[in-house]
Design an enzyme around this catalytic site. Structure first.
Site, PDB file in Angstrom:
ATOM      1  N   CYS A   1       0.808  -1.217   0.000  1.00  0.00           N
ATOM      2  CA  CYS A   1       0.000   0.000   0.000  1.00  0.00           C
ATOM      3  C   CYS A   1       0.836   1.259   0.000  1.00  0.00           C
ATOM      4  O   CYS A   1       2.038   1.247   0.248  1.00  0.00           O
ATOM      5  CB  CYS A   1      -0.969   0.015   1.171  1.00  0.00           C
ATOM      6  SG  CYS A   1      -0.280  -0.509   2.730  1.00  0.00           S
TER       7      CYS A   1
ATOM      8  N   GLY B   1      -0.200  -0.039  -4.819  1.00  0.00           N
ATOM      9  CA  GLY B   1      -1.460  -0.686  -4.482  1.00  0.00           C
ATOM     10  C   GLY B   1      -2.466  -0.531  -5.593  1.00  0.00           C
ATOM     11  O   GLY B   1      -2.860   0.587  -5.917  1.00  0.00           O
TER      12      GLY B   1
ATOM     13  N   ASN C   1       0.431   2.019   6.073  1.00  0.00           N
ATOM     14  CA  ASN C   1       1.344   1.237   5.245  1.00  0.00           C
ATOM     15  C   ASN C   1       2.218   0.426   6.180  1.00  0.00           C
ATOM     16  O   ASN C   1       2.940   0.986   7.000  1.00  0.00           O
ATOM     17  CB  ASN C   1       2.195   2.165   4.377  1.00  0.00           C
ATOM     18  CG  ASN C   1       3.271   1.437   3.592  1.00  0.00           C
ATOM     19  OD1 ASN C   1       4.316   1.995   3.301  1.00  0.00           O
ATOM     20  ND2 ASN C   1       3.035   0.182   3.254  1.00  0.00           N
ATOM     21  N   GLY C   2       2.158  -0.891   6.063  1.00  0.00           N
ATOM     22  CA  GLY C   2       2.976  -1.740   6.914  1.00  0.00           C
ATOM     23  C   GLY C   2       2.218  -2.979   7.328  1.00  0.00           C
ATOM     24  O   GLY C   2       1.221  -3.360   6.714  1.00  0.00           O
TER      25      GLY C   2
ATOM     26  N   TYR D   1      13.174  -2.542  -5.456  1.00  0.00           N
ATOM     27  CA  TYR D   1      12.005  -2.722  -6.319  1.00  0.00           C
ATOM     28  C   TYR D   1      10.808  -1.847  -5.970  1.00  0.00           C
ATOM     29  O   TYR D   1      10.181  -1.288  -6.855  1.00  0.00           O
ATOM     30  CB  TYR D   1      11.562  -4.194  -6.291  1.00  0.00           C
ATOM     31  CG  TYR D   1      10.294  -4.473  -7.060  1.00  0.00           C
ATOM     32  CD1 TYR D   1      10.296  -4.457  -8.454  1.00  0.00           C
ATOM     33  CD2 TYR D   1       9.091  -4.737  -6.403  1.00  0.00           C
ATOM     34  CE1 TYR D   1       9.128  -4.702  -9.172  1.00  0.00           C
ATOM     35  CE2 TYR D   1       7.922  -4.990  -7.120  1.00  0.00           C
ATOM     36  CZ  TYR D   1       7.949  -4.964  -8.505  1.00  0.00           C
ATOM     37  OH  TYR D   1       6.809  -5.196  -9.208  1.00  0.00           O
TER      38      TYR D   1
END
Length: 509
Positions: free
Chosen positions: A42, A68, A143-144, A283
């Site tokens: 995300c 996302g 996010n996580g 990436y």
């Protein structure tokens, strides 16, 4: 009160507890190469103090769409009410309509893009999550991954909490709601001190916006300024898109509070050495982003150069696996002196899924997304450059494609070390038993993907590309658990599940 002064998806063990949603008919994603990638699940974006804040959030989410692609949501605050719109699918098509954006009034807004995970689709997990607390509305974009979310969830349910989603993010809301502290900020800090793992959060309350990162800073979060407005985003590229100036990273363990146009910072956690995710440079992040004062594009080129130094080979062409392998391939070509060529052409105009009537058509459908540049490849010794190998299915398809195009030799070089362990910090990775590098050595992997040779950049080489002399064993600079198995936090849910499985095995038949 504040004083002046689903996350997107969970790790493998969380997903195992989520309901499966059946699909209608046989389907094949038209990005078969991308399906074998590690997925940052995300991206988040927040604006405080700008007229039409939701429109800026929508633009920022466009820039973060790569983080996302399953769903997106925006929540705004107009000084009196919260407004929210969440939808499955991309930002475009959901937030480029006037009738939607007119409902998201206010000068404060936050948004979230979320990546698909198997069996985990559904509106109830789309963020930002919102709840009415005793202190007023509370919205959060995450996010996580909270690595003790199941443990905390069970305790909260036993105390009477009723969960509306299967997202680990909802545990934060319940911990805030049930905290014994009076002040909302104290309740929020109390909640954070009960969770483990990785989190970058943007939260909204009637009093202001809070942006924070976990004490290790595993997941990224940056701060910018646009006029008098403060902007928070997962990557600097999102600041660029809205015309905001980058100010600095939100520091690990820091809470940045924006209230009535004023910004203040507090650090309620004991300071520890940060461990940001090293895969952001490999990436996850867009190559035009800056992460911790380093160009992502520049680091990827440096990784490619390091690959050429460590595992150079005689060849005629350096060919990237598009698009993620391009910067590393440029670095490899420049270091080795072997010409760089686009030996695989990617189509950017293929839909996400389509129905396949037969196995043969399904096989041919692979070429809708990527196709060999046959005239260039035929008779040549090829060095393929990719960012990683996960299950190995992608690499096998690419090698086969090169051989079918007439390549004389196909060598593969990977711009990261072997991925031997699953991630529990907000990345959609397979369970460890499905990771090719967890089952085979490099020689076995080369045989599996049918390459003439295979090599990965070393862990020290990866650190050198980031400006470090080597990886230190005592306190590594980054979280590299997917390569080393050295997790920087406790993994309570994972460990409890392992104990439960052992107990089942010990039960008499």
């Amino acid at each position: 009160m504040l004083q002046k002064g689903d996350k997107c998806g969970s790790s493998a063990y969380m997903r195992a507890h989520r309901p499966r949603i059946p699909r209608e008919g046989p389907m094949l994603t038209t990005n078969p190469f991308d399906d074998d990638k590690l997925r940052e699940e995300c991206g988040i974006f927040g604006v405080s103090g700008a007229d039409g804040a939701a429109a800026l959030v929508a633009l920022g989410l466009h820039a973060l769409q790569h983080r996302g692609q399953e769903a997106a949501g925006i929540t705004s605050w107009d000084g009196t009410h919260f407004h929210s719109h969440r939808a499955m699918g991309h930002v475009a098509g959901n937030f480029d309509r006037d009738e939607v954006m007119r409902t998201l009034a206010g000068s404060v807004a936050c948004g979230h893009v979320r990546y698909a995970t198997t069996g985990d689709s559904g509106m109830r997990n789309v963020q930002p999550l919102y709840a009415e607390l005793a202190s007023g509305g509370f919205a959060v974009a995450h996010n996580g991954n909270i690595s003790n979310a199941l443990h905390v969830r069970r305790e909260l349910i036993q105390r009477g909490s009723i969960f509306q989603s299967t997202s680990d993010t909802e545990t934060i809301i319940h911990l805030v709601a049930t905290s014994g502290y009076k002040d909302l900020l104290d309740r929020f800090i109390d909640a954070l001190k009960q969770i483990e793992g990785a989190y970058s959060l943007i939260c909204m309350t009637p009093e202001g916006m809070i942006a924070c990162r976990d004490p290790l800073g595993i997941r990224p979060l940056v701060m910018g300024k646009l006029g008098d407005a403060y902007i928070f985003a997962s990557e600097t590229v999102a600041l660029d898109v809205v015309g905001a100036d980058y100010v600095r990273d939100v520091e690990p363990g820091e809470l940045v509070i924006v209230q009535d146009g004023e910004l203040r910072s507090i650090r309620p956690f004991t300071a520890i050495a940060p461990r940001p995710c090293i895969f952001e440079w490999v990436y996850f992040s867009r190559p035009d982003s800056i992460a911790q004062d380093r160009s992502v594009y520049g680091v990827r080129k440096a990784i490619g150069a390091q690959l050429a130094i460590e595992s150079g080979i005689d060849a005629d062409l350096v060919v990237p696996v598009p698009d993620s392998g391009v910067p590393a391939a440029i670095g490899y070509a420049q270091q080795s002196g072997i010409p760089f060529e686009l030996g695989i052409i990617r189509s950017h105009y293929v839909g996400r899924t389509f129905i396949q009537p037969s196995a043969e058509v399904r096989r041919l459908g692979v070429k809708l997304k990527h196709n060999a540049n046959r005239d260039l490849i035929q008779g040549k010794r090829i060095v393929l450059i990719d960012d990683s190998i996960v299950r190995g299915t992608t690499s096998l398809k690419i090698v086969e494609m090169m051989r079918e195009a007439g390549a004389a030799e196909v060598h593969m070089r990977i711009a990261s070390p072997p991925t031997t362990h699953s991630c529990f910090y907000g990345v959609d990775t397979p369970e460890r038993s499905k990771l090719l590098a967890a089952k085979m050595d490099v020689a076995g992997m080369a045989a599996f993907i049918k390459a003439d040779s295979l090599a990965f950049v070393s862990i020290d080489g990866l650190y050198r590309a980031l400006g470090e002399a080597q990886r230190t064993q005592v306190l590594p600079r980054y979280c590299d658990a997917c390569f080393t198995g050295e997790y920087p936090t406790q993994l309570t849910d994972h460990d409890e599940q392992a104990v439960s499985q052992l107990a089942l095995l010990d039960e008499p038949a």
